[in-house]
Structure formats: structure tokens, C-alpha cells
Design a protein around this motif. Structure first.
Motif, short mmCIF file in Angstrom:
data_model
loop_
_atom_site.label_atom_id
_atom_site.label_comp_id
_atom_site.label_asym_id
_atom_site.label_seq_id
_atom_site.Cartn_x
_atom_site.Cartn_y
_atom_site.Cartn_z
N ASP A 32 -1.72 -0.65 13.57
CA ASP A 32 -2.23 -0.73 12.19
C ASP A 32 -2.70 -2.14 11.84
N SER A 34 -0.83 -4.96 11.95
CA SER A 34 0.24 -5.86 11.54
C SER A 34 1.00 -6.37 12.77
N THR A 84 -3.87 -8.68 8.25
CA THR A 84 -4.22 -7.44 8.93
C THR A 84 -5.70 -7.15 8.69
N PRO A 85 -6.30 -6.24 9.46
CA PRO A 85 -7.71 -5.90 9.23
C PRO A 85 -8.01 -5.41 7.81
N SER A 86 -7.01 -4.82 7.15
CA SER A 86 -7.21 -4.36 5.78
C SER A 86 -7.03 -5.46 4.74
N ASN A 88 -4.18 -7.23 4.23
CA ASN A 88 -2.78 -7.41 3.83
C ASN A 88 -2.11 -8.48 4.67
#
Length: 94
Positions: A32, A34, A84-86, A88
Motif C-alpha cells: 500500500d 507505507s 506514501t503514494p497517496s 499520507n
């Protein structure tokens, strides 16, 4: 017949993290995006001694510290994290 023993040990990047994507030195990178909170050493587990010796830099800004990039940012209260890629923050366990 006896039932086979159940192994309830937690694995790095289990559950919602989707499994292990790779190593970033001693840290486990999860699918994900992380980093795992595991205390196990990814480089030692998978024999990736080249990455384990790579220095990890600590940055003061949120730019340039994506998870898996080998660089981490430090927050205002001293927390060490990567993005993270998102977008976060994923904090490194102390």
C-alpha cells in the motif's frame, strides 16, 4: 487426530497493507506504499546486505521523502516518516 497448530504470529505488512513489496534497508515496504512497523530486519531476512549499508538521510521538508526512496522526513515533534503514494505519512517505529 490432532489438529495442526495455528500460527498467529503477525507478519510484516499483513492485513490491509497488502503484503511485502520490498525492502528499504532494514525496513519492510508494504504494497500500500507505507512502511511496516515490524521490528524485524528486512535486509537480514532477505539477504539484501547492499541496501542495509546504504545511509538514510533525514530531511526537514515534506518534499523528497517518498517511502522506498531511502530518505525520511522529520516532523515538528521529532517523528521520522516517509510519504506514501497517496500522500499520507507512514511513521518509522522508534
Amino acid at each position: 487426530m490432532a489438529a495442526a497448530p495455528a500460527f498467529a504470529a503477525n507478519q510484516p505488512c499483513s492485513g490491509k497493507k497488502g503484503g511485502i513489496a520490498g525492502c528499504d534497508g532494514e525496513l519492510f515496504l508494504c504494497n500500500d506504499g507505507s512502511i511496516s512497523g515490524s521490528r524485524q530486519n528486512c535486509a537480514a531476512r532477505y539477504g539484501d546486505s547492499g541496501q542495509a549499508a546504504r545511509p538514510q538521510s533525514l530531511l526537514r521538508s515534506s518534499d523528497g521523502c517518498p517511502c522506498g526512496g531511502g530518505s525520511f522526513c522529520t516532523g515538528p515533534r521529532g517523528g521520522v516518516y516517509c510519504l506514501t503514494p497517496s500522500g499520507n505519512k507512514s511513521y518509522k517505529r522508534k
